[in-house]
Design a protein around this motif. Sequence first.
Motif, PDB file in Angstrom:
ATOM      1  N   ILE A  56       0.772  -1.241   0.031  1.00 39.76           N
ATOM      2  CA  ILE A  56      -0.047  -0.037  -0.219  1.00 39.76           C
ATOM      3  C   ILE A  56       1.043   1.311   0.191  1.00 39.76           C
ATOM      4  O   ILE A  56       1.779   1.201   0.598  1.00 39.76           O
ATOM      5  CB  ILE A  56      -1.101  -0.162   1.198  1.00 39.76           C
ATOM      6  CG1 ILE A  56      -1.928   1.244   0.992  1.00 39.76           C
ATOM      7  CG2 ILE A  56      -0.260  -0.223   2.607  1.00 39.76           C
ATOM      8  CD1 ILE A  56      -3.059   1.090   1.911  1.00 39.76           C
ATOM      9  N   GLN A  57       0.511   2.365  -0.751  1.00 41.21           N
ATOM     10  CA  GLN A  57       0.982   3.393  -0.774  1.00 41.21           C
ATOM     11  C   GLN A  57       0.414   4.489   0.289  1.00 41.21           C
ATOM     12  O   GLN A  57      -0.881   4.401   0.522  1.00 41.21           O
ATOM     13  CB  GLN A  57       1.162   4.010  -2.000  1.00 41.21           C
ATOM     14  CG  GLN A  57       2.017   3.276  -3.100  1.00 41.21           C
ATOM     15  CD  GLN A  57       2.232   3.797  -4.406  1.00 41.21           C
ATOM     16  OE1 GLN A  57       1.298   4.581  -4.905  1.00 41.21           O
ATOM     17  NE2 GLN A  57       3.090   3.374  -5.043  1.00 41.21           N
ATOM     18  N   ILE A  62      -3.934   7.048   3.233  1.00 44.36           N
ATOM     19  CA  ILE A  62      -4.648   8.293   3.625  1.00 44.36           C
ATOM     20  C   ILE A  62      -6.093   8.014   3.010  1.00 44.36           C
ATOM     21  O   ILE A  62      -7.014   8.486   3.846  1.00 44.36           O
ATOM     22  CB  ILE A  62      -3.960   9.541   2.984  1.00 44.36           C
ATOM     23  CG1 ILE A  62      -2.613   9.636   3.497  1.00 44.36           C
ATOM     24  CG2 ILE A  62      -4.725  10.821   3.102  1.00 44.36           C
ATOM     25  CD1 ILE A  62      -2.589  10.074   4.858  1.00 44.36           C
ATOM     26  N   LEU A  63      -6.137   7.971   1.691  1.00 43.67           N
ATOM     27  CA  LEU A  63      -7.476   7.968   1.184  1.00 43.67           C
ATOM     28  C   LEU A  63      -8.521   6.852   1.972  1.00 43.67           C
ATOM     29  O   LEU A  63      -9.733   7.094   2.401  1.00 43.67           O
ATOM     30  CB  LEU A  63      -7.638   7.580  -0.112  1.00 43.67           C
ATOM     31  CG  LEU A  63      -7.151   8.283  -1.293  1.00 43.67           C
ATOM     32  CD1 LEU A  63      -6.890   7.893  -2.474  1.00 43.67           C
ATOM     33  CD2 LEU A  63      -8.352   9.622  -1.139  1.00 43.67           C
ATOM     34  N   GLU A  64      -7.699   5.697   2.470  1.00 45.45           N
ATOM     35  CA  GLU A  64      -8.532   4.527   3.056  1.00 45.45           C
ATOM     36  C   GLU A  64      -8.725   5.239   4.659  1.00 45.45           C
ATOM     37  O   GLU A  64     -10.151   4.989   4.827  1.00 45.45           O
ATOM     38  CB  GLU A  64      -7.541   3.587   3.209  1.00 45.45           C
ATOM     39  CG  GLU A  64      -8.127   2.179   3.851  1.00 45.45           C
ATOM     40  CD  GLU A  64      -7.139   1.253   3.815  1.00 45.45           C
ATOM     41  OE1 GLU A  64      -6.437   0.913   2.872  1.00 45.45           O
ATOM     42  OE2 GLU A  64      -6.978   0.512   4.849  1.00 45.45           O
ATOM     43  N   GLU A  69     -15.286   6.248   8.582  1.00 45.53           N
ATOM     44  CA  GLU A  69     -15.922   7.078   9.688  1.00 45.53           C
ATOM     45  C   GLU A  69     -15.177   6.890  10.941  1.00 45.53           C
ATOM     46  O   GLU A  69     -14.972   8.130  11.653  1.00 45.53           O
ATOM     47  CB  GLU A  69     -17.360   6.769   9.737  1.00 45.53           C
ATOM     48  CG  GLU A  69     -18.139   7.153   8.568  1.00 45.53           C
ATOM     49  CD  GLU A  69     -19.627   6.915   8.620  1.00 45.53           C
ATOM     50  OE1 GLU A  69     -20.252   7.417   9.974  1.00 45.53           O
ATOM     51  OE2 GLU A  69     -20.304   6.517   7.829  1.00 45.53           O
ATOM     52  N   GLU A  70     -14.662   5.873  11.071  1.00 43.06           N
ATOM     53  CA  GLU A  70     -14.072   5.831  12.710  1.00 43.06           C
ATOM     54  C   GLU A  70     -12.795   6.650  12.734  1.00 43.06           C
ATOM     55  O   GLU A  70     -12.323   6.892  13.944  1.00 43.06           O
ATOM     56  CB  GLU A  70     -13.987   4.387  13.022  1.00 43.06           C
ATOM     57  CG  GLU A  70     -12.839   3.649  12.079  1.00 43.06           C
ATOM     58  CD  GLU A  70     -13.759   2.831  11.079  1.00 43.06           C
ATOM     59  OE1 GLU A  70     -14.754   3.312  10.537  1.00 43.06           O
ATOM     60  OE2 GLU A  70     -13.467   1.571  10.965  1.00 43.06           O
ATOM     61  N   PRO A 267     -16.189   4.278  -0.666  1.00 41.69           N
ATOM     62  CA  PRO A 267     -17.503   4.529  -0.944  1.00 41.69           C
ATOM     63  C   PRO A 267     -17.595   5.908  -1.571  1.00 41.69           C
ATOM     64  O   PRO A 267     -16.659   6.705  -1.328  1.00 41.69           O
ATOM     65  CB  PRO A 267     -18.201   4.504   0.396  1.00 41.69           C
ATOM     66  CG  PRO A 267     -16.920   4.861   1.368  1.00 41.69           C
ATOM     67  CD  PRO A 267     -15.799   4.109   0.706  1.00 41.69           C
ATOM     68  N   SER A 268     -18.537   6.100  -2.307  1.00 43.39           N
ATOM     69  CA  SER A 268     -18.765   7.002  -3.148  1.00 43.39           C
ATOM     70  C   SER A 268     -18.708   8.761  -2.269  1.00 43.39           C
ATOM     71  O   SER A 268     -18.343   9.311  -2.780  1.00 43.39           O
ATOM     72  CB  SER A 268     -19.763   7.048  -4.048  1.00 43.39           C
ATOM     73  OG  SER A 268     -21.063   6.731  -3.285  1.00 43.39           O
TER      74      SER A 268
END
Length: 489
Positions: A56-57, A62-64, A69-70, A267-268
């Motif tokens: 993973i980069q 970061i996007l993840e 939400e948590e 998610p979108s």
Amino acid sequence: MWRSTTEVSNEWCCGGMDCNCVSDLLLPPVPALWTPGFAFPDWAYKPESSPGSRQIQLWHFILELLQKEEYQGVIAWQGDYGEFVIKDPDEVARLWGIRKCKPHMNYDKLSRALRYYYNKRILHKTKGKRFTYKFNFSKVVLVNYPILDMANSPFFLAQNHFNGGSTAPDCSPEAIQSLFPRLPDSGRGTSLFDRGTTAPGPEGDKLRLDTFPFLSSGAPCYSKPPSLLGPYPRNPPFDYPWGFNPYLPGAFSLNNCPKLPPGSLYPSQFYPNPLQSSLSQLPHPFSSLIPPGEAGGGERGAAGQTGGTNGTAGGQPARLCLPSYPGTLSMGRTDLGNAVALVERERVEANPPGSGLSLGLAPVGLGTGNGAGRQSPTERRGGVKQDPESDSDLEITDLSDCSSENENEHEFSIGKESRLANRSQIVLDGKKGSVLPPISSLPPPVSPHPLKSLMPITPPPPSLPPSLSPSMALHERHRETETLKMIHS
DNA sequence: TCCGGAACCT
DNA sequence: AGGTTCCGGA
């Protein structure tokens, strides 16, 4: 195209079985959204063949985090489009360290890695805002979007107004490629359209949304622009250019991602969808660039989900005005208007009026902050003040769908009319003539706003050939119906 | 707090 | 390639 949850979760630390670190214990709880069975988009990964594949980069990570939400209290979208704030740098660093099995990771090191992205133009720092960075989704999209042909535009390459006049090309293929490793060379020459072998016509030209994995119907749609979650005061209703109002439910599409399983890791609602929505929301000819059925949609019914925070949702007629506040949806504060004009001129010259595609952009607003200066230590973990000096780079507005999939859904009238006008031919068939007048015939700017002069204040000009006029098409259709009735009676 | 160079690692 | 670690400087 999609990767399973199982595959993904093996990457939580050091690639899985060989890992001796304690991350198994330290792993954050499996997010509620992270349900088995959903998939990762391919583009979030490097090709399997490349070294370091499936590692993973940081920007993925970061996007993840931004998606979950948590972790909203740790890192969250905030401010301008694509902008996020690391609310708890130590925690983000800790999580990153866990993920990478680097127990000594700290924010200093993590931020060094983030700075490493500056040159690649994947990220940049939002100056004046602590712990605030910004993704450059939009540039990637722009460069990948040959109808804008920015990548080939001498203007774009040489002037690069989007970055304050720097002479360095700001959308290097490398940057794009690193954002979309699975894409074919996404630099010059990539056509957004599948012309195929069929004759030009309504179905002759199709947007190659698959060029943008996250835009195609099979990929997650980054529908909720972070800016909508930002700190700016909202005083709806606003008027938006092209009739787009991001506060309308559905302005940032959810349901136009039919294959997106509920609970996808991407998610979108958390990511911007810079292109698909942009095109589909624009009045024709721009909305016309989305083939029917791919323009997203059916999602206005997703009540209130996508940041539709105002109540002006249903049936609001399209209005073509400027945003009334300087926030959100930034297009870069410099010369975008000129930029678009230049691009437009280039195109007009290449395709004289009446001969082809005429285009424009929908500069929607200028991202600014709403405050300035440093924070007190007590503010450090809580919120982040905005800085008017915040450098917002070029942004593609996330303009959402004009669905044609569900006719029961309310739609912008422009979108509807443009479909009635057999938009594909209008826009894409070079023999049909351009919809927009040449830039020189546009009314002179009435506002000092650098972008305003590019925004049509009215629907297509009455000078359109009757066959191309949406309202005429309606009228003709009505007349036909009446004639048939008379014949039958 | 942020930056970027440099050396180093995987 | 994509960081990680360290560091001096602003």
